[in-house]
Motif scaffolding. Structure first.
Motif, PDB file in Angstrom:
ATOM      1  N   TYR A   1      11.532   8.358 -12.636  1.00 17.91           N
ATOM      2  CA  TYR A   1      11.726   8.095 -11.221  1.00 17.91           C
ATOM      3  C   TYR A   1      12.003   6.511 -10.776  1.00 17.91           C
ATOM      4  CZ  TYR A   1       6.754   6.853 -11.154  1.00 17.91           C
ATOM      5  OH  TYR A   1       5.597   6.031 -11.497  1.00 17.91           O
ATOM      6  N   ARG A   2      12.658   6.325  -9.650  1.00 21.24           N
ATOM      7  CA  ARG A   2      12.244   5.044  -8.911  1.00 21.24           C
ATOM      8  C   ARG A   2      12.584   5.533  -7.489  1.00 21.24           C
ATOM      9  NH1 ARG A   2      17.844   4.114  -7.332  1.00 21.24           N
ATOM     10  NH2 ARG A   2      19.482   5.590  -8.567  1.00 21.24           N
ATOM     11  N   PHE A   3      12.208   4.366  -6.677  1.00 26.71           N
ATOM     12  CA  PHE A   3      12.071   4.672  -5.180  1.00 26.71           C
ATOM     13  C   PHE A   3      12.382   3.394  -4.394  1.00 26.71           C
ATOM     14  CE2 PHE A   3       7.522   3.979  -6.625  1.00 26.71           C
ATOM     15  CZ  PHE A   3       7.191   3.042  -5.604  1.00 26.71           C
ATOM     16  N   GLU A   4      12.608   3.582  -3.195  1.00 28.18           N
ATOM     17  CA  GLU A   4      12.219   2.341  -2.285  1.00 28.18           C
ATOM     18  C   GLU A   4      11.702   2.814  -0.959  1.00 28.18           C
ATOM     19  OE1 GLU A   4      16.585   2.459  -2.540  1.00 28.18           O
ATOM     20  OE2 GLU A   4      16.978   3.611  -0.942  1.00 28.18           O
ATOM     21  N   VAL A   5      10.930   1.967  -0.558  1.00 30.52           N
ATOM     22  CA  VAL A   5       9.941   2.317   0.483  1.00 30.52           C
ATOM     23  C   VAL A   5      10.258   1.449   1.692  1.00 30.52           C
ATOM     24  CG1 VAL A   5       7.600   1.889   1.467  1.00 30.52           C
ATOM     25  CG2 VAL A   5       8.041   3.067  -0.646  1.00 30.52           C
ATOM     26  N   VAL A   6      10.775   1.930   2.832  1.00 31.44           N
ATOM     27  CA  VAL A   6      10.953   1.311   4.135  1.00 31.44           C
ATOM     28  C   VAL A   6      10.348   1.535   5.379  1.00 31.44           C
ATOM     29  CG1 VAL A   6      13.459   1.181   3.108  1.00 31.44           C
ATOM     30  CG2 VAL A   6      12.854   2.980   4.772  1.00 31.44           C
ATOM     31  N   GLU A   7      10.236   0.675   6.151  1.00 28.78           N
ATOM     32  CA  GLU A   7       9.665   0.613   7.464  1.00 28.78           C
ATOM     33  C   GLU A   7      10.353   1.665   8.320  1.00 28.78           C
ATOM     34  OE1 GLU A   7       7.101  -2.375  10.169  1.00 28.78           O
ATOM     35  OE2 GLU A   7       7.571  -2.985   8.314  1.00 28.78           O
ATOM     36  N   GLY A   8       9.614   2.486   8.971  1.00 33.91           N
ATOM     37  CA  GLY A   8      10.302   3.424  10.026  1.00 33.91           C
ATOM     38  C   GLY A   8       9.935   4.936   9.813  1.00 33.91           C
TER      39      GLY A   8
ATOM     40  N   ALA B   1       0.798  -1.104  -0.066  1.00 29.07           N
ATOM     41  CA  ALA B   1      -0.033  -0.060  -0.051  1.00 29.07           C
ATOM     42  C   ALA B   1       0.879   1.198  -0.016  1.00 29.07           C
ATOM     43  CB  ALA B   1      -0.997   0.022   1.162  1.00 29.07           C
ATOM     44  N   ALA B   2       1.999   1.215   0.898  1.00 26.02           N
ATOM     45  CA  ALA B   2       2.832   2.169   0.731  1.00 26.02           C
ATOM     46  C   ALA B   2       3.439   2.691  -0.412  1.00 26.02           C
ATOM     47  CB  ALA B   2       3.969   2.213   1.802  1.00 26.02           C
ATOM     48  N   GLU B   3       3.889   1.594  -1.321  1.00 26.92           N
ATOM     49  CA  GLU B   3       4.596   1.667  -2.419  1.00 26.92           C
ATOM     50  C   GLU B   3       3.602   2.205  -3.592  1.00 26.92           C
ATOM     51  OE1 GLU B   3       6.538  -2.087  -3.245  1.00 26.92           O
ATOM     52  OE2 GLU B   3       7.940  -1.813  -1.779  1.00 26.92           O
ATOM     53  N   SER B   4       2.337   1.677  -3.297  1.00 29.11           N
ATOM     54  CA  SER B   4       1.552   2.161  -4.418  1.00 29.11           C
ATOM     55  C   SER B   4       1.112   3.479  -4.128  1.00 29.11           C
ATOM     56  CB  SER B   4       0.026   1.046  -4.181  1.00 29.11           C
ATOM     57  OG  SER B   4      -0.785   2.114  -4.716  1.00 29.11           O
ATOM     58  N   ARG B   5       0.848   4.102  -3.051  1.00 28.61           N
ATOM     59  CA  ARG B   5       0.967   5.602  -2.644  1.00 28.61           C
ATOM     60  C   ARG B   5       2.007   6.356  -3.223  1.00 28.61           C
ATOM     61  NH1 ARG B   5       0.007   6.702   3.515  1.00 28.61           N
ATOM     62  NH2 ARG B   5      -1.358   5.046   3.384  1.00 28.61           N
ATOM     63  N   THR B   6       3.227   5.775  -2.969  1.00 27.94           N
ATOM     64  CA  THR B   6       4.431   6.512  -3.528  1.00 27.94           C
ATOM     65  C   THR B   6       4.303   6.758  -5.095  1.00 27.94           C
ATOM     66  OG1 THR B   6       5.702   5.793  -1.786  1.00 27.94           O
ATOM     67  CG2 THR B   6       6.649   6.700  -3.480  1.00 27.94           C
TER      68      THR B   6
END
Lengths: 86, 86
Positions: B78-85, B57-62
């Motif tokens: 663009y590219r991204f990484e999503v991490v918890e925290g 869900a967090a990646e989809s929002r990003t």
């Protein structure tokens, strides 16, 4: 000699006001992303270093470049990774 | 629910003129870094996404944010990484 590529990330130091980040935060909230709590805006640079005698030499050159031109040490932090290849 | 942080890298598409990169290249050369062959200048963003039900869900929002505001799809990748925290 191998060629190297540096990927450099420059970010505002913690505590330094970041007007661009605040502006993006406002934009995201006005689009409905109310859960976003903070945005920090920095620069991402890819520098083709050309040939260097070793990984260490390429990293040392990148540190020099950051100090001399690419980052403002008063208000910005930088980090980088150097990889072999064009 | 866990909170997530997105690290987003926005770069000019290949072939798109990058005046900021060219300017930095000129600066590095004038400082004596003659082996540097190219510089691409992009943006690096850290977005505190707040809570999300899952990593997906967090990646989809990003992805949505990048398409709507953070990157110009005509001239930028663009590219991204999503991490918890936080």
């Amino acid at each position: 000699m191998p060629s190297y590529l540096a990927r450099i990330y420059v970010t505002p130091k913690p505590g330094v006001v970041d007007p661009q980040g605040l502006s993006i935060l406002g934009g995201l909230r006005s689009l409905g992303y109310h859960s976003v709590s903070a945005v920090r805006a920095g620069r991402y640079l890819e520098v083709q270093l050309g040939e260097a005698s070793s990984q260490e030499a390429a990293e040392s050159r990148t540190t020099e470049m950051c100090r001399q031109l690419l980052a403002n040490p008063v208000i910005e932090d930088y980090r980088f990774e150097v990889v072999e290849g064009d």
